[in-house]
Design a protein around this motif. Structure first.
Motif, mmCIF file in Angstrom:
data_model
loop_
_atom_site.group_PDB
_atom_site.id
_atom_site.type_symbol
_atom_site.label_atom_id
_atom_site.label_comp_id
_atom_site.label_asym_id
_atom_site.label_seq_id
_atom_site.Cartn_x
_atom_site.Cartn_y
_atom_site.Cartn_z
ATOM 1 N N LEU A 168 -3.500 5.466 1.827
ATOM 2 C CA LEU A 168 -2.825 6.440 2.686
ATOM 3 C C LEU A 168 -3.393 6.419 4.100
ATOM 4 C CD1 LEU A 168 -2.519 9.427 0.186
ATOM 5 C CD2 LEU A 168 -0.691 7.916 0.970
ATOM 6 N N LYS A 169 -4.712 6.253 4.216
ATOM 7 C CA LYS A 169 -5.334 6.217 5.533
ATOM 8 C C LYS A 169 -4.976 4.934 6.293
ATOM 9 C CE LYS A 169 -9.349 9.040 4.262
ATOM 10 N NZ LYS A 169 -10.825 9.045 4.034
ATOM 11 N N SER A 170 -4.657 3.865 5.557
ATOM 12 C CA SER A 170 -4.395 2.563 6.180
ATOM 13 C C SER A 170 -2.940 2.370 6.599
ATOM 14 C CB SER A 170 -4.779 1.427 5.211
ATOM 15 O OG SER A 170 -6.127 1.522 4.831
ATOM 16 N N LEU A 223 0.818 -1.216 0.000
ATOM 17 C CA LEU A 223 0.000 0.000 0.000
ATOM 18 C C LEU A 223 0.852 1.267 0.000
ATOM 19 C CD1 LEU A 223 -2.842 -0.909 2.550
ATOM 20 C CD2 LEU A 223 -3.008 -0.813 0.058
ATOM 21 N N THR A 224 2.110 1.134 0.417
ATOM 22 C CA THR A 224 2.994 2.310 0.460
ATOM 23 C C THR A 224 3.792 2.479 -0.829
ATOM 24 O OG1 THR A 224 4.920 1.127 1.387
ATOM 25 C CG2 THR A 224 3.257 1.928 2.951
ATOM 26 N N LEU A 225 3.705 1.518 -1.750
ATOM 27 C CA LEU A 225 4.543 1.533 -2.945
ATOM 28 C C LEU A 225 3.780 2.007 -4.179
ATOM 29 C CD1 LEU A 225 6.340 -1.923 -2.519
ATOM 30 C CD2 LEU A 225 7.199 0.341 -1.880
ATOM 31 N N THR A 226 4.526 2.653 -5.071
ATOM 32 C CA THR A 226 3.992 3.050 -6.368
ATOM 33 C C THR A 226 4.974 2.618 -7.449
ATOM 34 O OG1 THR A 226 5.077 5.230 -6.365
ATOM 35 C CG2 THR A 226 2.900 5.079 -5.308
ATOM 36 N N ILE A 250 2.173 -7.900 -1.855
ATOM 37 C CA ILE A 250 2.754 -6.611 -2.229
ATOM 38 C C ILE A 250 2.124 -6.092 -3.516
ATOM 39 C CG2 ILE A 250 4.849 -5.501 -3.108
ATOM 40 C CD1 ILE A 250 6.448 -7.113 -1.089
ATOM 41 N N ILE A 251 2.011 -6.964 -4.510
ATOM 42 C CA ILE A 251 1.411 -6.562 -5.786
ATOM 43 C C ILE A 251 -0.049 -6.145 -5.587
ATOM 44 C CG2 ILE A 251 0.698 -7.381 -8.058
ATOM 45 C CD1 ILE A 251 3.184 -9.159 -8.085
ATOM 46 N N LEU A 252 -0.776 -6.906 -4.783
ATOM 47 C CA LEU A 252 -2.171 -6.564 -4.494
ATOM 48 C C LEU A 252 -2.267 -5.202 -3.806
ATOM 49 C CD1 LEU A 252 -5.139 -7.407 -4.521
ATOM 50 C CD2 LEU A 252 -4.754 -8.598 -2.348
ATOM 51 N N GLY A 253 -1.363 -4.966 -2.850
ATOM 52 C CA GLY A 253 -1.344 -3.676 -2.163
ATOM 53 C C GLY A 253 -1.041 -2.530 -3.116
ATOM 54 N N MET A 254 -0.119 -2.753 -4.052
ATOM 55 C CA MET A 254 0.221 -1.720 -5.035
ATOM 56 C C MET A 254 -0.964 -1.422 -5.956
ATOM 57 S SD MET A 254 4.135 -2.616 -6.169
ATOM 58 C CE MET A 254 4.150 -1.229 -7.320
ATOM 59 N N VAL A 255 -1.707 -2.455 -6.333
ATOM 60 C CA VAL A 255 -2.882 -2.256 -7.187
ATOM 61 C C VAL A 255 -3.918 -1.407 -6.467
ATOM 62 C CG1 VAL A 255 -4.836 -3.422 -8.282
ATOM 63 C CG2 VAL A 255 -2.534 -4.369 -8.514
ATOM 64 N N ILE A 256 -4.152 -1.717 -5.187
ATOM 65 C CA ILE A 256 -5.118 -0.943 -4.408
ATOM 66 C C ILE A 256 -4.619 0.483 -4.208
ATOM 67 C CG2 ILE A 256 -6.193 -0.748 -2.123
ATOM 68 C CD1 ILE A 256 -6.463 -3.753 -2.081
ATOM 69 N N ARG A 257 -3.295 0.638 -3.993
ATOM 70 C CA ARG A 257 -2.727 1.984 -3.850
ATOM 71 C C ARG A 257 -2.959 2.800 -5.118
ATOM 72 N NH1 ARG A 257 1.370 4.894 -1.066
ATOM 73 N NH2 ARG A 257 1.481 6.921 -2.097
ATOM 74 N N HIS A 258 -2.866 2.137 -6.285
ATOM 75 C CA HIS A 258 -3.021 2.832 -7.559
ATOM 76 C C HIS A 258 -4.461 3.281 -7.784
ATOM 77 C CE1 HIS A 258 -2.190 3.873 -11.739
ATOM 78 N NE2 HIS A 258 -3.259 3.164 -12.093
#
Length: 296
Positions: A165-167, A24-27, A150-158
């Motif tokens: 950001l809130k999480s 979630l912190t990665l782009t 990690i990939i799933l978190g990046m997709v949600i971040r995108h």
């Protein structure tokens, strides 16, 4: 700690949740920096993937660690820092962008390199007493609990950046709390072994932390990186992911004694980071005074 549900379900799920929080912190920019500013990334990878395992190997011999402790230390040396190194970089006013990028790249690389490191040193130190080890099973296990979340978190971040950001704070707190709980449980379970060899394993873990921190800092100086980048490398090389190392030892190898080194390291790894933060503050103060004198 030895229950099959705890080892095979809860621990991997909790780690996957932590890695999801990291995602979630990665782009995409964190990976693009590899091409935009490759030098500090490659220098950091040199420290983490090559020099750190060599240092850990030397420490195993220097302190004459028993096979379970030696295997555990080598597993630890194969696991990159994770979000904890990013947090420490932020608190130390280091190069947070470099820290995040290096953590992201090294985590992805180590998903594929760590199983080979574990296999080699398991056969080297444990010899005939080593548990059954499957390179494919370990690789798949690491992919499922690290790479996929990690990939799933990046997709949600995108697509849902506000949620990501809130999480961040929740997952950061969860990561810290979970690590402390799992280390406490591990040390309690392995208390007999720990009491017999505490001074030895503590000294080895402290030496690994301090020397790897120095290696990261020196690498930055040798390759003429900025002071901020050098301090960042000191943090990244000096901080290892104890939680991943514990997962490999307990869930994938089913040998809790291999996790003892990672558990003790989880308590000592902040010492090098704290000293590095003081060094960064001291050098920044000297630099500020020098600038004032020049202006005067």
């Amino acid at each position: 700690m030895t229950g099959s549900i705890l080892n095979e379900v809860f621990l991997p799920f909790a780690l996957a949740l932590i890695m999801f929080g990291m995602g979630l912190t990665l782009t995409r920019l964190d990976f693009l920096r590899l091409w935009q500013t490759p030098k500090p990334i490659f220098v950091g990878l040199l420290g983490q993937l090559l020099l750190l395992p060599l240092l850990a190997f030397a420490i195993c011999f220097w302190f004459k660690l028993a096979p379970p402790l030696a295997v555990g230390l080598m597993i630890l040396a194969a696991c990159p820092g994770g979000t904890m190194s990013n947090l420490i970089s932020h608190l130390s006013n280091a190069n947070l962008a470099l820290s995040i990028s290096l953590t992201a790249v090294c985590t992805l690389v180590c998903v594929f390199t760590t199983p080979f490191v574990v296999e080699f040193f398991l056969s080297y130190f444990a010899d005939d007493n080593s548990p059954s080890f499957s390179l494919i099973k370990t690789s798949v296990g690491l992919i499922l609990v690290t790479l996929v979340p990690i990939i799933l978190g990046m997709v949600i971040r995108h697509y849902f950046s506000s949620f990501a950001l809130k999480s961040e704070l929740f997952f950061r707190r969860f990561s810290m709390t979970f690590m402390m709980v799992i280390i406490a449980g591990l040390l309690l379970q392995e208390r007999d072994t720990l009491m017999d060899s505490f001074s030895q394993v503590f000294a080895a873990c402290l030496a690994l932390n301090l020397l790897s921190t120095i290696i990261g800092l020196v690498l930055g100086k040798v390759f003429h990186l900025s002071q901020k980048d050098a301090i960042t490398l000191g943090i990244e090389v000096g901080i290892q992911n104890s939680t991943v190392a514990i997962l490999i030892a307990i869930s994938l190898l089913n040998t809790p004694s291999y996790a003892l080194s990672a558990g003790v390291y989880g308590l000592t790894m902040y010492i090098g980071a704290a000293l590095l933060a003081l060094y960064a503050k001291y050098t920044d103060k000297d630099k500020s005074l020098e600038e004032v004198n020049v202006e005067a």
